[in-house]
Enzyme design. Structure first.
Site, PDB file in Angstrom:
ATOM      1  N   HIS A  83       0.848  -1.194   0.000  1.00  0.00           N
ATOM      2  CA  HIS A  83       0.000   0.000   0.000  1.00  0.00           C
ATOM      3  C   HIS A  83       0.883   1.242   0.000  1.00  0.00           C
ATOM      4  CE1 HIS A  83      -1.908   3.292   2.496  1.00  0.00           C
ATOM      5  NE2 HIS A  83      -2.664   3.245   1.421  1.00  0.00           N
ATOM      6  N   SER A  84       0.592   2.181  -0.878  1.00  0.00           N
ATOM      7  CA  SER A  84       1.287   3.465  -0.924  1.00  0.00           C
ATOM      8  C   SER A  84       2.799   3.248  -1.041  1.00  0.00           C
ATOM      9  CB  SER A  84       0.909   4.291   0.306  1.00  0.00           C
ATOM     10  OG  SER A  84       1.205   5.652   0.132  1.00  0.00           O
ATOM     11  N   LEU A  85       3.588   3.675  -0.056  1.00  0.00           N
ATOM     12  CA  LEU A  85       5.034   3.424  -0.102  1.00  0.00           C
ATOM     13  C   LEU A  85       5.317   1.950  -0.339  1.00  0.00           C
ATOM     14  CD1 LEU A  85       8.065   4.034   0.389  1.00  0.00           C
ATOM     15  CD2 LEU A  85       7.584   3.827   2.857  1.00  0.00           C
ATOM     16  N   GLY A 119       3.532  -0.184  -1.946  1.00  0.00           N
ATOM     17  CA  GLY A 119       3.272  -0.495  -3.346  1.00  0.00           C
ATOM     18  C   GLY A 119       4.416  -0.042  -4.235  1.00  0.00           C
ATOM     19  N   HIS A 145      -7.598   6.660   0.548  1.00  0.00           N
ATOM     20  CA  HIS A 145      -6.254   6.146   0.287  1.00  0.00           C
ATOM     21  C   HIS A 145      -5.992   4.866   1.086  1.00  0.00           C
ATOM     22  CE1 HIS A 145      -2.057   6.112  -0.761  1.00  0.00           C
ATOM     23  NE2 HIS A 145      -1.645   6.388   0.470  1.00  0.00           N
TER      24      HIS A 145
END
Length: 322
Positions: free
Chosen positions: A117-119, A121, A293
């Protein structure tokens, strides 16, 4: 709950029959994590976002197939994992490639699956590009690749970043901010600005907070993440760099875009990275799903089927023991 000491502060340790707390040795200490499911299967390696921790997947993992094994780690400086030694900067996107490689070699895994997720990902993207023959598939939640920064802004902000780094590094324990529990949850909810609800904030703080040292115990708790993580914008990427890495990816990719999700400064970056990833990836599935998010934490029921189907495809069975 039992207690443990991490980086000089007291943390609470959860106990749950669905997962096991693990520690992976690294040269500066250990990487902590939660291993969901069977230890006899090669797990999916799950990577959280910036300043989050392994608890970010606590709502999603119980909804996934019992045939999946998932190792959710706390990245260095986050959660229960060791902080870097004094003098070391966090170069998040670059550090993550080496970290994943250390973990893969520690366990002797082959053809890994990644969930980020986010970073996390972006780290999955970078590892898949750096070791394209060693990744079977990865899922990226609400990010396409590493952050692309304006290099003029980076140059202008470098001096300030270094000064802040040195300030945080030398901050005495007596200056460590401490809060009552509900006050801390209020701070977390406000900081995420709608991306994480109150229940999600409490979930993250199970690993994200610790009891204050007795010497400064005016209030009960403090954030356990390394303050130096706030100064981690050095070593960012140009657009050309990210697109070059995107074209190295060979595996199957699932990109889940939350809507409205994260607001990016340059909206054209996301689709452009996906366009270049498609060039050599075995497949790229792009799905837009309504949510914030932190869709996997707030509303995991909206994506659990997508995650399940993708990760179960081509299931690899292997020993998890080093």
């Amino acid at each position: 709950m039992a207690s443990t000491v991490v980086n000089g502060f007291t943390n609470e340790v959860e106990s749950n029959e669905l997962w096991e707390e693990v520690q992976i040795p690294v040269p500066w200490g250990f990487v902590a994590g939660k291993w969901w499911g069977s230890r006899s299967k090669q797990p999916v390696l799950a990577l959280h976002g910036w300043q989050d921790n392994a608890g970010t997947f606590d709502k999603l993992c119980p909804l996934l197939s019992p045939n999946l094994s998932i190792l959710c780690i706390d990245l260095p400086g986050h959660g229960k994992s060791s902080h870097y030694p004094k003098g070391m900067h966090y170069y998040l996107f670059w550090d993550g490639i080496s970290l994943i490689r250390r973990i893969v070699k520690h366990f002797g895994w082959q053809k890994i699956k990644l969930l980020g997720h986010s970073l996390g990902g972006a780290l999955s993207f970078m590892y898949s590009a750096s070791f394209p023959d060693d990744v079977d598939r990865f899922i990226s939640i609400d990010i396409a690749g590493p952050t692309v920064r304006d290099h003029r802004k980076s140059a202008a902000n470098t001096g300030d970043s270094i000064d802040k780094f040195l300030k945080y590094e030398n901050l005495p324990i007596s200056k460590m901010p401490c809060y009552e529990y509900e006050e801390m949850i209020d701070i977390v909810v406000d900081a995420y600005a709608g991306s994480v609800d109150r229940d999600g904030a409490k979930t993250l703080m199970i690993r994200g907070m610790g009891s204050a040292p007795k010497s400064i115990n005016e209030k009960g708790f403090h954030f356990v993440r390394d303050l130096r993580l706030k100064v981690s914008a050095l070593g960012m990427f140009s657009m050309d760099q990210v697109l070059s890495y995107a074209e190295q990816i060979k595996c199957d990719v699932l990109n889940i875009r939350a809507v409205p999700g994260m607001v990016f400064d340059n909206v054209e970056v996301y689709p452009k990275i996906l366009e270049h990833t498609r060039k050599n990836a075995k497949s790229l599935r792009y799905e837009e799903v309504s949510g914030t998010h932190h869709i996997h934490l707030n509303t995991p029921d909206r994506i659990c089927k997508l995650v399940d189907e993708f990760l179960l495809a081509g299931q690899v069975s292997a020993s998890s023991k080093p």
